[in-house]
Design an enzyme around this catalytic site. Structure first.
Site, PDB file in Angstrom:
ATOM      1  N   GLU A 150      31.258 -72.760  51.651  1.00  0.00           N
ATOM      2  CA  GLU A 150      29.862 -72.336  51.729  1.00  0.00           C
ATOM      3  C   GLU A 150      28.969 -73.468  52.211  1.00  0.00           C
ATOM      4  O   GLU A 150      29.309 -74.641  52.041  1.00  0.00           O
ATOM      5  CB  GLU A 150      29.356 -71.977  50.335  1.00  0.00           C
ATOM      6  N   CYS A 187      22.901 -78.177  53.338  1.00  0.00           N
ATOM      7  CA  CYS A 187      23.793 -78.661  52.285  1.00  0.00           C
ATOM      8  C   CYS A 187      25.210 -78.228  52.645  1.00  0.00           C
ATOM      9  O   CYS A 187      25.487 -77.033  52.730  1.00  0.00           O
ATOM     10  CB  CYS A 187      23.337 -78.049  50.957  1.00  0.00           C
ATOM     11  N   CYS A 219      37.180 -77.607  44.428  1.00  0.00           N
ATOM     12  CA  CYS A 219      36.915 -78.991  44.017  1.00  0.00           C
ATOM     13  C   CYS A 219      37.890 -79.396  42.914  1.00  0.00           C
ATOM     14  O   CYS A 219      38.082 -78.656  41.951  1.00  0.00           O
ATOM     15  CB  CYS A 219      35.480 -79.125  43.516  1.00  0.00           C
ATOM     16  N   CYS A 245      34.224 -79.524  37.001  1.00  0.00           N
ATOM     17  CA  CYS A 245      33.118 -79.507  36.023  1.00  0.00           C
ATOM     18  C   CYS A 245      32.969 -78.077  35.478  1.00  0.00           C
ATOM     19  O   CYS A 245      32.865 -77.133  36.266  1.00  0.00           O
ATOM     20  CB  CYS A 245      31.816 -79.955  36.683  1.00  0.00           C
ATOM     21  N   CYS A 275      30.180 -75.547  36.714  1.00  0.00           N
ATOM     22  CA  CYS A 275      30.024 -75.368  38.161  1.00  0.00           C
ATOM     23  C   CYS A 275      30.952 -74.271  38.671  1.00  0.00           C
ATOM     24  O   CYS A 275      32.146 -74.267  38.365  1.00  0.00           O
ATOM     25  CB  CYS A 275      30.331 -76.699  38.854  1.00  0.00           C
ATOM     26  N   CYS A 312      26.493 -73.778  43.916  1.00  0.00           N
ATOM     27  CA  CYS A 312      27.531 -73.899  44.931  1.00  0.00           C
ATOM     28  C   CYS A 312      28.822 -73.268  44.429  1.00  0.00           C
ATOM     29  O   CYS A 312      29.209 -73.412  43.289  1.00  0.00           O
ATOM     30  CB  CYS A 312      27.726 -75.340  45.363  1.00  0.00           C
TER      31      CYS A 312
HETATM   32  S1  SF4 Z   1      29.702 -80.154  40.217  1.00  0.00           S
HETATM   33 FE1  SF4 Z   1      31.224 -78.762  41.133  1.00  0.00          FE
HETATM   34  S2  SF4 Z   1      31.466 -79.449  43.241  1.00  0.00           S
HETATM   35 FE2  SF4 Z   1      30.426 -81.117  42.112  1.00  0.00          FE
HETATM   36  S3  SF4 Z   1      32.113 -82.432  41.416  1.00  0.00           S
HETATM   37 FE3  SF4 Z   1      31.735 -81.001  39.738  1.00  0.00          FE
HETATM   38  S4  SF4 Z   1      33.186 -79.321  40.144  1.00  0.00           S
HETATM   39 FE4  SF4 Z   1      33.031 -80.503  42.027  1.00  0.00          FE
END
Ligand code: SF4
Length: 344
Positions: free
Chosen positions: A92, A105, A112, A116, A119, A333
């Site tokens: 995205e 962005c 990823c 996290c 997220c 995101c």
């Molecule tokens: S916030 Fe999301 S994209 Fe950013 S490092 Fe953590 S898991 Fe990865």
């Protein structure tokens, strides 16, 4: 052998192709101008090149390999794109027009690996790194499709760019180059959760690129919960690398801190954060949390945000609260990607 993608090619590789054929260097510059400044996607349309050369280019190269699968526009003008890659994966990006300037962005990985828990991208898992040409093409494609120029570029989309440093740094060179997208280094911001070696390397390689480091917590126990990479790179090592980066570049670093209700938003957390950052050349950006589907993390209330900010200010820490853009288009995101994958 299949054709190479010409979009995002390193300038030296573009020049080599012409040199090997005995063509003058200015021909490479003409092609770069057509591609990146005029948004042309077909060699046939590069009308100031000899027909024979246009044919040779078409036999060797294809122009782009990403496709826009879906786009969503929010009421405040932000536009989100879901792009498919040559192998069927998707990433995205979000275009944010603001005061006559366009900020884009972009993503650096498919999914990823940091994971996290608050997220949407982190909850999808990790598929692969984007290569440098795919990263450049994210920008090129939106400029061409929307017939506009991207003035500010932020690496805050899917993925952790500093865990993909090799391709990320090559992409920066093309994005910045005269024979590339010509986006100035000072208009590029890299956001990371903190990969110490790569932060220092960034300071050596790109002295004018802006750095944003997401701390999200003032101590290791809490931070390991919110940013699992903290178990490998604890706070002390991240902050040490930020200090080294500041020494190398003399640039102010943005510290990002997303506030979650009753998780990391107490007065004690604010005081602890202020102690960590005292006398560092930093600016704190408070981000009101954005709850994603399936997550138990709730955004901090406005009263708790105000108290957190007040404490930082009382301790002489520069701080602002980020205004959220893109409401109504799965603003966090990875959310659009998750919907496509059927994970919500
Ligand atoms: S916030 Fe999301 S994209 Fe950013 S490092 Fe953590 S898991 Fe990865």
């Amino acid at each position: 052998m299949g054709k190479r993608n010409i979009v995002g090619l390193l300038p030296q590789d573009l020049f080599s192709w012409f040199e090997e054929r005995g063509e003058p260097a200015y021909r490479a510059r003409q092609v770069a101008l057509w591609l990146y400044q005029r948004g042309v996607s077909c060699f046939e349309d590069m009308t100031d090149l000899p027909v024979k050369l246009r044919r040779a280019l078409a036999e060797s190269f294809q122009v782009g390999e990403l496709h826009i699968k879906e786009r969503l526009r929010s009421q405040d003008g932000a536009e989100k794109f879901l792009l498919t890659l040559h192998d069927g994966n998707a990433v995205e990006e979000v275009l944010i027009p603001h005061r006559g300037r366009n900020t884009l962005c972009v993503s650096s990985q498919v999914g990823c690996p940091v994971g996290c828990p608050f997220c949407a991208t982190g909850r999808t898992g990790f598929k692969r790194n984007l290569n440098f040409q795919e990263i450049v093409e994210e920008v090129w494609l939106v400029e061409r499709e929307r017939r506009l120029k991207v003035e500010n570029l932020v690496f805050m989309g899917m993925g952790e760019p500093l865990l993909n440093y090799d391709h990320f740094s090559k992409a920066l060179r093309v994005i910045n180059a005269r024979e590339g997208l010509r986006i100035g280094s000072r208009r590029i911001t890299v956001s990371t959760v903190g990969v110490p070696g790569a932060i220092v390397q960034l300071g050596r390689d790109f002295k004018e690129v802006n750095l944003a480091v997401s701390l999200h917590a003032p101590d290791n126990d809490l931070r390991s919960l919110l940013v699992p990479l903290n178990r490998i790179y604890p706070l002390s090592s991240v902050l040490r690398s930020v200090r080294e980066y500041i020494t190398l570049t003399n640039r102010r670093v943005t510290v990002e801190y997303t506030l979650w209700q009753d998780v990391n938003d107490s007065a004690k957390d604010a005081h602890a954060l202020a102690r960590l950052l005292v006398e560092m050349l930093v600016h704190v950006n408070i981000i009101p949390g954005n709850q994603v589907a399936g997550s138990s993390f709730r955004p901090a209330s406005s009263e708790r945000i105000e108290r957190f900010v007040r404490i930082l200010k009382e301790n002489r820490i520069n701080v602002t609260v980020r205004k959220s853009r893109g409401r109504g288009i799965q603003a966090s995101c990875g959310e659009l990607y998750r919907i496509q994958e059927g994970k919500t």
